[in-house]
Structure formats: C-alpha cells, structure tokens
Write an enzyme that holds these catalytic residues in place. Sequence first.
Site, PDB file in Angstrom:
ATOM      1  N   GLU A  76       0.814  -1.208   0.000  1.00 46.64           N
ATOM      2  CA  GLU A  76       0.000   0.000   0.000  1.00 46.64           C
ATOM      3  C   GLU A  76       0.854   1.267   0.000  1.00 46.64           C
ATOM      4  OE1 GLU A  76      -2.705   0.294   3.259  1.00 46.64           O
ATOM      5  OE2 GLU A  76      -3.368   2.287   2.649  1.00 46.64           O
ATOM      6  N   ASP A  77       1.905   1.254   0.796  1.00 52.12           N
ATOM      7  CA  ASP A  77       2.631   2.504   1.036  1.00 52.12           C
ATOM      8  C   ASP A  77       3.994   2.621   0.358  1.00 52.12           C
ATOM      9  OD1 ASP A  77       0.552   3.203   2.625  1.00 52.12           O
ATOM     10  OD2 ASP A  77       1.519   2.674   4.512  1.00 52.12           O
TER      11      ASP A  77
END
Length: 718
Positions: A76-77
């Site tokens: 996600e990051d």
Amino acid sequence: MIRIQEILDKVTELRPDADVALIQKAYVFSAAAHAGQTRLSGEPYLSHPLSVAYELACMRMDDVSIAAGLLHDTVEDTSASIEAIDAQFGEEVADVVDGVTKISLMTFESKEAAQAENIRKMILAMAEDIRVLIVKLADRLHNMRTLDFQKPHKQKLISQETMDIYVPLANRLGLHRIKLELEDLSFRYLRPEVFNSITEWLEENRSSGQEYIQSVIQLLSSMMTDNKIKAEIKGRIKYRYSIYRKMEQQHLTLDQVHDIIAFRVIVKDVRDCYAVLGLVHAMWKPVHGRFKDYISMPKANMYQSLHTTVMGPEGERIEIQIRTDEMDQMAEFGVASHWLYKEGGGGRLKARDVQQFTWLRELLDWQKMETDSKEFMRSLKFDLFKDEVYVFTPGGDVKELPEEASPVDFAYMIHTQVGDKCSGAKVNGKLVPLSTPLKNGDTVEIITDQHRHPSRDWLRFVKTAKARTRINHFIRTEERTRSISLGKEMLEKLGRRMDINVQKALKEGAFDAVAEEFNLKEVDELLSQVGYARLTPRKVLQRLLPKEAPEPEEKEVEPQQEESRVEHTHANSVGIKGVDDVLVRFARCCTPVPGEAIVGFISRGRGVTVHTSDCPNVQNLEAERLISVYWDGTEDKPYPARIKMISKNIMGMMAKVSDLLMQEKVNLDAGMFHSMVDGMSEMEFTVEVRDIAHLYRTIDKLRALDGMVEVSRLSSSD
Ligand code: MN
C-alpha cells in the site's frame, strides 16, 4: 520501538519450531521498502509493522501471519509489489498481505453506523483466509494505540470506525483481549470527558485499589493451598469502557460501581473450576442472579468460564472468573488459537471454512449477548447466504448483492429509474460490459442515458429478482404498445377494404361498444388483442357494420373459427372439374397460395377444403374424399400465408419489416410476438400475397434484412 530480536525471541519462546528465517527475511524486505518513511509520531515507519508483528507473535500466530504483519503496509505505502512478495515469500504470505491491503484501501470512516454490519460482512467475505482479519486487527490495534498523533477529527472518525467495525469483528473471532483494548482506546477518543473522569477516579483510588487486589489474592491463594488446588490467581482493574458500560446500563455513578475489579482463578481442569466455585461461595455470600456457567453453556464465540459475584471481605462486591488454562487461552486468542494450535494447525483457516463447522457457525453470530433473536436470524442468514458480494456506490455506501450479480442488478438496487436507463457501467473506474460479475469491494458507477431502455439481453445475466421483474415488466409494456399500434394498423388496412374509416371510428368512440362486446376493458385492449392475433381484424370490424345486414360469409363463422388466423374463402379462385357452385374453403393448416400444387377434400356439409398437396394433414384424410382442383386464376384477392421470423432484438426491426411488406405490396394481416430470452425475438404473422412467387420473393427479401436470422413459411405443424 520494538526490535526484530524481541519478536524473534517471543516467537521462539512460544513456538520453538518457528521459521525464524522467514520472519527475518520479511523484516529485511520491510525495512528496505519503508526506508526513509516516518510516522506522524516522528518514529521510523518500520516501528509500525514491527509492533504489529510483535502483537501477532504474542498471540501465538503462525510464521505466515507474522511475516505478513511485517510486510502488511509495503504494497500500500511503498513501491513493493504483491508479485515481489509472492516470489520471495510464497503465495500464502502474499495472499494475506494482499487481503490486508485491500481492506486498508477502503475507507469506512464516513459511513453511517447503519452500514457497519454490511461492512463487517464484506470484510469477512473478502478475507478468504482468517489470518487476513487477525493481521488487520493487530494493525488496527497499533494504529489505535498511536492515535494521539492524528488530528482530533481524524481521531474521532477512526475511533468510531473501530467501534463499529473492528470491535465486533474481534469479538466475533473471540479475540477478547484485542476487543477490550480496541473498545477502551475508541472510548477514549469518542467520549474523552467520561473517559478522563473514570481515569482520574481510578488514579485517586489506585493505591487503595492495588492494596485491595493484593489482599483478595492473598485470601484466595490460601484458600487454594488449604484445599490443595493448584491455581493461578490474577486481579485487575476492569477496562474503563466496561466500567462506563456498567454505569450506563445500571444508571450508577462511579462511586456506586463496586465491581470494577475482576479476579480470575485459573485451574487445571473443569472439576477444579466447580470446586473453587464451591469454596468461594462458602467463604463469601454470592450475589443473587450474578452466577453464570459459561462452561456448560459456552458463549457464541466459544468463551468458557464460570462467573460469579460475591460480597467480599469488606462487604463489597467482587467479581470472580474461574476457568481452566485452556479456556483462558481461548478467551485470549479466540478462534485463532483453537484452529492453529489445537487442530494441528498448518492449514489455512478460510472464512468460508469457518462456516462449515457447527461450533464456528454459532461463533459467527455477531453479538449474541446484546442482540435479540431477529439479529440472530440475520447473522444466520448471512451464514446461509455466504454467496454474496458487497460493493460500494461511488458515494461509499455498501450494497449487498448475490454472487455473480451484474452492474444491472446494482443499478436496479439503487433505483428503478437508474436500472431502466442504465447504459453502461464503470467498475473501479474502468468501463466494463453490463454483464460483468461484480466482486467484493468493487466500486460501481452506473452511466445512465435518458434514451435507453431495458434490454431483453439483460435477462441472461441479472441475478436479482428486482432487476428481472423490472426488465420483464418493461418488455411486456413495450410489446403491448407495439401490439396496440400493430392492431390499429391491421384494422385500418382491412377497414379500407371494408369501407370503414377506422381512424374516424376510433376518434368517435365507435370501438368502445365493440371492446365491451368482447368483454375488454378498453379500446387499447381490443387493439392489442388484434395485434397479438387473438382476435381477427375482420371479426372486430364486423361489429361496426349494421347488425341487420351482416356480410353473408360471417354467418358461417362458427365459434371454433373465431380464433382462426387465416380463415379465408375464395369461392371463385379454384375450379373443380365438372362441378360448379361449390363452397370452396382454404385450409387453415397450410394456407395454399396460387401457383402451389393443391388438392381438394370434400368435407361433410362444408363444401370443399383446399390444401397444399404436401400438407401433412392430407395424408390423414380419407383418400376417397380427395378430389383434384386447379387454380382458376381469375380472382385477384390476396391469399394469406403464415410467416415466422427470428431476428436480433432490434427496436427498429418491426418498422423495417413493415416498410418492406409495403414495398412488396404484401398486406400484414395478423401478428404475434414471442419473447425469446437469448436476445433474439421471434415473431409470427400472417401476410396476404398474390401467389406463391410473391410469397417466396417476399421471404427472400425479409431474409436479407439486417439483423434477420431466420424467415420461414409456417404450416400448422410448426
Ligand atoms: Mn498498517
């Protein structure tokens, strides 16, 4: 900040055979991916996945879960891909990380509490592997613990979401400790004044509280020793949210809440549990109605324990829980511990597998203790209808649909008008065919167009009753409209031949009485009956003629012939050798057309019926009654023939057909539509042609129409 070594120590302490190398590798990958990132607290970002992994290690989760905990934010990051994780850590780790990422990408914060249940169901349905949920809960727990660094309005939103979504999930999975802590943390941000006053009160009474706890533990310990029962005794001040709930439910002030301390006696077996209970009740007077036996009647989430409240040494209430070590494990780690460490572990526990077990099916009841039977039935329904998908509207509302439901089902769920005018759909921002099956978590946007109508094609893929009903309704209405205009057209055509101005008659209301005669409510109904060929135009127009002078041939029409689509008599068109002045009728089954080979049949009292030579019915007729007949060729009346067409369901098809018939000077006499589900429409009608050549030329031209699939002449056996 937790260090990787602490995690590894914890893991090897609790599970000596753990795959330390996998966890170490996940740590290295995560550290590289998150390098340079910091959290709002200013700490390196890596502190977050480390804390999550540590939490999972303490919960005795398996290596896959701990590795996934370390990696859970990399996709996600950071620039890391799920493929890279799959390649390096295997499919299981990748699947868990993928599941956590998907849930994280959804924002539920702004959703109303009413949506919470659907969201919880969606999360559960999305989590193919129950470890996805457990990692997600550990993630949420750490985020809640560090919520101080968020802006105040964010704190409230996230806390509400935790309370609505994650607390019930933790409860459902029997993750008792996580549930209590999430509740307490959310409570702190949602009701800070109450939370603080309880905290202050606890602080003020802390030292006396601690002393008190020690004294009760002392009493209980000596009781155990005296009776030779091996036991571990714990005492703790209850969670603030539990205290708050007690105040709320029993309308108490803080000073009135006595049982804020919970004691726990952990023994080796069930017999000891009841022995301890007896001893406690002998020493301290039990409070009436406060004894609960969750050992013989476990809670829905498998929680087992004996609960009792007694009047303690100073006359105050003490709550005591008595359970075995095994029950204590279950209370702490819930379903995870049961599956992973008691059933041999190793295998994946899929959310769907959970539904296979009776004991777990009960667990799937959300909030058995605080809800009624209706609620219970709803969760039961959820278990039964596991084949559901949960999708988002562009506004973020969650909609529940059957598995494989399409954007059309979704559109009708939003609103009938949206469904009726649905012209396209975007799923997760991409245009897709309307037949695309929706998946959990999809965001669906419907494109509408005022000029669009429901299509018969949709019936092939819609899954909801609402969509199906609406589409069928539309098709029926549309067919009725078409049948009305077709009926009108047919009446007008015949009217011209019979010298009746149908338009004028309609305007003047002359058909009202006719409709009534046929027991029909309105003229439109009459017209549609003609369009559907349930009534012949002739039969209808006859009623407009003066009663005292009916057409002679009509006298002969018998009831059975009223339904006839093609009863025509042509007294002068066919000759019979050596016979004059015989009533000649044309058979309804084969409707002979001039030029065709024909044969006559002498019927009893009804003259001669003319069939085509190859009519299958002729074979069944008495041979001695057959006579040869010939076309006279002098009469220029049109002859009926039945035609069947199958075409793609194109709106303009009917118009094209009637244009063509007009060009070919073919009268359209009666029509009938059939619905076909596979996107084709089938139509049967009767035309009037001059002769067989005229008929076949017309059929050839119909076949050449764009969108036409099949055209054939019908005989009665069709
Ligand atoms: Mn996270």
